[in-house]
Enzyme design. Structure first.
Site, PDB file in Angstrom:
ATOM      1  N   ARG A 113     -12.352  25.076  50.931  1.00  0.00           N
ATOM      2  CA  ARG A 113     -13.495  25.118  51.870  1.00  0.00           C
ATOM      3  C   ARG A 113     -13.839  23.707  52.356  1.00  0.00           C
ATOM      4  NH1 ARG A 113     -18.933  27.812  49.950  1.00  0.00           N
ATOM      5  NH2 ARG A 113     -18.661  26.308  48.260  1.00  0.00           N
TER       6      ARG A 113
ATOM      7  N   LYS B 166     -20.823  34.744  51.175  1.00  0.00           N
ATOM      8  CA  LYS B 166     -22.241  34.954  51.523  1.00  0.00           C
ATOM      9  C   LYS B 166     -22.652  34.077  52.720  1.00  0.00           C
ATOM     10  CE  LYS B 166     -23.577  33.742  47.353  1.00  0.00           C
ATOM     11  NZ  LYS B 166     -22.238  33.412  46.796  1.00  0.00           N
TER      12      LYS B 166
ATOM     13  N   ARG C  22     -17.898  19.900  49.043  1.00  0.00           N
ATOM     14  CA  ARG C  22     -19.120  19.794  48.241  1.00  0.00           C
ATOM     15  C   ARG C  22     -18.811  19.193  46.872  1.00  0.00           C
ATOM     16  NH1 ARG C  22     -21.666  25.737  49.019  1.00  0.00           N
ATOM     17  NH2 ARG C  22     -21.801  25.539  46.766  1.00  0.00           N
TER      18      ARG C  22
ATOM     19  N   ARG D 130     -19.024  27.747  37.527  1.00  0.00           N
ATOM     20  CA  ARG D 130     -19.928  28.529  38.396  1.00  0.00           C
ATOM     21  C   ARG D 130     -19.617  30.018  38.299  1.00  0.00           C
ATOM     22  NH1 ARG D 130     -18.796  25.657  43.824  1.00  0.00           N
ATOM     23  NH2 ARG D 130     -19.930  27.408  44.730  1.00  0.00           N
TER      24      ARG D 130
ATOM     25  N   ARG E 285     -30.705  35.275  41.771  1.00  0.00           N
ATOM     26  CA  ARG E 285     -29.497  35.014  41.004  1.00  0.00           C
ATOM     27  C   ARG E 285     -29.672  35.319  39.526  1.00  0.00           C
ATOM     28  NH1 ARG E 285     -26.823  31.020  44.513  1.00  0.00           N
ATOM     29  NH2 ARG E 285     -24.905  30.360  43.537  1.00  0.00           N
TER      30      ARG E 285
HETATM   31  P1  AP5 Z   1     -18.565  30.951  51.741  1.00  0.00           P
HETATM   32  O1  AP5 Z   1     -19.069  31.850  52.811  1.00  0.00           O
HETATM   33  O2  AP5 Z   1     -18.896  29.504  51.810  1.00  0.00           O
HETATM   34  O3  AP5 Z   1     -18.879  31.570  50.290  1.00  0.00           O
HETATM   35  P2  AP5 Z   1     -20.256  31.669  49.515  1.00  0.00           P
HETATM   36  O4  AP5 Z   1     -20.293  33.018  48.863  1.00  0.00           O
HETATM   37  O5  AP5 Z   1     -21.398  31.318  50.406  1.00  0.00           O
HETATM   38  O6  AP5 Z   1     -19.972  30.550  48.416  1.00  0.00           O
HETATM   39  P3  AP5 Z   1     -20.897  29.416  47.821  1.00  0.00           P
HETATM   40  O7  AP5 Z   1     -19.980  28.478  47.056  1.00  0.00           O
HETATM   41  O8  AP5 Z   1     -21.745  28.781  48.863  1.00  0.00           O
HETATM   42  O9  AP5 Z   1     -21.731  30.250  46.854  1.00  0.00           O
HETATM   43  P4  AP5 Z   1     -22.553  29.796  45.658  1.00  0.00           P
HETATM   44  O10 AP5 Z   1     -23.389  30.997  45.489  1.00  0.00           O
HETATM   45  O11 AP5 Z   1     -21.816  29.345  44.460  1.00  0.00           O
HETATM   46  O12 AP5 Z   1     -23.216  28.446  46.180  1.00  0.00           O
HETATM   47  P5  AP5 Z   1     -24.715  28.096  46.569  1.00  0.00           P
HETATM   48  O13 AP5 Z   1     -24.651  27.085  47.629  1.00  0.00           O
HETATM   49  O14 AP5 Z   1     -25.531  29.313  46.772  1.00  0.00           O
HETATM   50  O15 AP5 Z   1     -16.963  31.127  51.731  1.00  0.00           O
HETATM   51  C1  AP5 Z   1     -16.160  30.347  50.869  1.00  0.00           C
HETATM   52  C2  AP5 Z   1     -14.892  29.918  51.618  1.00  0.00           C
HETATM   53  O16 AP5 Z   1     -14.079  31.057  51.877  1.00  0.00           O
HETATM   54  C3  AP5 Z   1     -15.149  29.266  52.992  1.00  0.00           C
HETATM   55  O17 AP5 Z   1     -14.216  28.241  53.177  1.00  0.00           O
HETATM   56  C4  AP5 Z   1     -14.890  30.396  53.998  1.00  0.00           C
HETATM   57  O18 AP5 Z   1     -14.407  29.885  55.225  1.00  0.00           O
HETATM   58  C5  AP5 Z   1     -13.834  31.222  53.275  1.00  0.00           C
HETATM   59  N1  AP5 Z   1     -13.966  32.646  53.538  1.00  0.00           N
HETATM   60  C6  AP5 Z   1     -15.077  33.414  53.377  1.00  0.00           C
HETATM   61  N2  AP5 Z   1     -14.796  34.700  53.681  1.00  0.00           N
HETATM   62  C7  AP5 Z   1     -13.477  34.745  54.033  1.00  0.00           C
HETATM   63  C8  AP5 Z   1     -12.593  35.790  54.437  1.00  0.00           C
HETATM   64  N3  AP5 Z   1     -12.990  37.053  54.536  1.00  0.00           N
HETATM   65  N4  AP5 Z   1     -11.302  35.468  54.700  1.00  0.00           N
HETATM   66  C9  AP5 Z   1     -10.879  34.192  54.590  1.00  0.00           C
HETATM   67  N5  AP5 Z   1     -11.667  33.153  54.205  1.00  0.00           N
HETATM   68  C10 AP5 Z   1     -12.944  33.435  53.931  1.00  0.00           C
HETATM   69  O19 AP5 Z   1     -25.240  27.432  45.198  1.00  0.00           O
HETATM   70  C11 AP5 Z   1     -24.784  26.179  44.750  1.00  0.00           C
HETATM   71  C12 AP5 Z   1     -25.554  25.782  43.486  1.00  0.00           C
HETATM   72  O20 AP5 Z   1     -26.969  25.669  43.784  1.00  0.00           O
HETATM   73  C13 AP5 Z   1     -25.484  26.780  42.317  1.00  0.00           C
HETATM   74  O21 AP5 Z   1     -24.329  26.588  41.519  1.00  0.00           O
HETATM   75  C14 AP5 Z   1     -26.797  26.474  41.567  1.00  0.00           C
HETATM   76  O22 AP5 Z   1     -26.679  25.317  40.780  1.00  0.00           O
HETATM   77  C15 AP5 Z   1     -27.772  26.180  42.705  1.00  0.00           C
HETATM   78  N6  AP5 Z   1     -28.491  27.392  43.165  1.00  0.00           N
HETATM   79  C16 AP5 Z   1     -28.421  27.961  44.412  1.00  0.00           C
HETATM   80  N7  AP5 Z   1     -29.188  29.053  44.470  1.00  0.00           N
HETATM   81  C17 AP5 Z   1     -29.763  29.195  43.249  1.00  0.00           C
HETATM   82  C18 AP5 Z   1     -30.637  30.163  42.668  1.00  0.00           C
HETATM   83  N8  AP5 Z   1     -31.084  31.219  43.387  1.00  0.00           N
HETATM   84  N9  AP5 Z   1     -31.005  30.009  41.382  1.00  0.00           N
HETATM   85  C19 AP5 Z   1     -30.586  28.949  40.642  1.00  0.00           C
HETATM   86  N10 AP5 Z   1     -29.735  27.997  41.122  1.00  0.00           N
HETATM   87  C20 AP5 Z   1     -29.325  28.115  42.411  1.00  0.00           C
END
Ligand code: AP5
Length: 215
Positions: A127, A13, A162, A173, A88
């Site tokens: 990552r 994402k 992270r 997660r 979410r």
């Molecule tokens: P990346 O693009 O970083 O993946 P992502 O889907 O953004 O993963 P996140 O870990 O950021 O998602 P998340 O939803 O768990 O975390 P968030 O910060 O929202 O890609 C991942 C890796 O793969 C990278 O190294 C990239 O380079 C590589 N990659 C990507 N695509 C590729 C490809 N095609 N080929 C090769 N490599 C590739 O949330 C964190 C925490 O915050 C949650 O656990 C929760 O506690 C809280 N939180 C956030 N939002 C909410 C909400 N709406 N409600 C409640 N709690 C929330």
């Protein structure tokens, strides 16, 4: 254009959001980045959110909806936004529907990024993220390494892992995703603006699929 990116942790994402920001002048609204910034600054919200985030649980819906309600009213959102990691839960999606209605806004595309769990775990454990909160570029030591180990290509800041990137927390997660977030697929997928994209492909192919949806 306003877009929601749906997908499990590690589906890409954040990575696809950067492509959209660079090519469509939309703003990225990442609830994860907003929360990590609050944690870093030790605000009341950050202190409250930290334990949920470190254990792989979701931050309560009312807190998240309050963040989005404020963020969406900022001027830059009028150029179009990407919701990265929101909504979410069903309660967040319902609250967001009301918020959109109140502000006379529509979502042009909901894009689900789909990839298998083994790949998600591999991507997340390898990552690296830029520690500069204004940059937050995303790297991967296996797939998208920086030119110089541990240093951001864009702003030369240190790259970090992270605090929610241990294998144990990642598995929690993913469990949270399947319990709380996957039901959103049924909530949204009857609409004509819903698109599922295979996310276990090289990045250029995923970007091309997303471009063909948005053109
Ligand atoms: P990346 O693009 O970083 O993946 P992502 O889907 O953004 O993963 P996140 O870990 O950021 O998602 P998340 O939803 O768990 O975390 P968030 O910060 O929202 O890609 C991942 C890796 O793969 C990278 O190294 C990239 O380079 C590589 N990659 C990507 N695509 C590729 C490809 N095609 N080929 C090769 N490599 C590739 O949330 C964190 C925490 O915050 C949650 O656990 C929760 O506690 C809280 N939180 C956030 N939002 C909410 C909400 N709406 N409600 C409640 N709690 C929330």
């Amino acid at each position: 254009m306003n877009v929601i990116l749906l997908g499990a942790p590690g589906a890409g994402k954040g990575t696809i959001s950067k492509h959209l920001v660079d090519n469509y002048s939309m703003v990225q609204i990442s609830t994860g980045d907003i929360l990590r910034n609050e944690v870093k600054n030790k605000t009341d919200l950050g202190v409250k959110a930290k334990s949920f985030m470190d254990s792989g649980e979701l931050v309560p819906d009312d807190v998240i909806l309050g963040i989005i309600e404020n963020r969406i009213k900022e001027d830059d959102c009028s150029q179009g936004f990407i919701m990265d990691g929101f909504p979410r839960t069903i309660a967040q999606a319902e609250g967001f529907d009301q918020l959109l209605k109140r502000n006379d806004l529509v979502i042009d595309a909901i894009i689900e990024l789909d990839a298998p769990d083994e790949l998600l775990i591999k991507r997340l454990t390898s990552r690296r993220t830029c520690s500069n909160t204004k940059c937050q570029a995303i790297y991967n030591i296996l797939y998208q390494p920086p030119k110089k180990e541990g240093v951001c290509d864009k702003c030369s800041s240190e790259l970090i892992q992270r605090s929610d990137e241990t294998e144990e927390t990642i598995k929690h997660r993913l469990k949270t995703y399947y319990e709380k977030t996957q039901p959103l697929i049924d909530y949204y997928n009857s609409g004509s603006n819903y698109h599922k994209v295979k996310a276990d492909l090289p990045l250029a192919e995923i970007n091309a699929s997303v471009d063909s949806i948005l053109k």
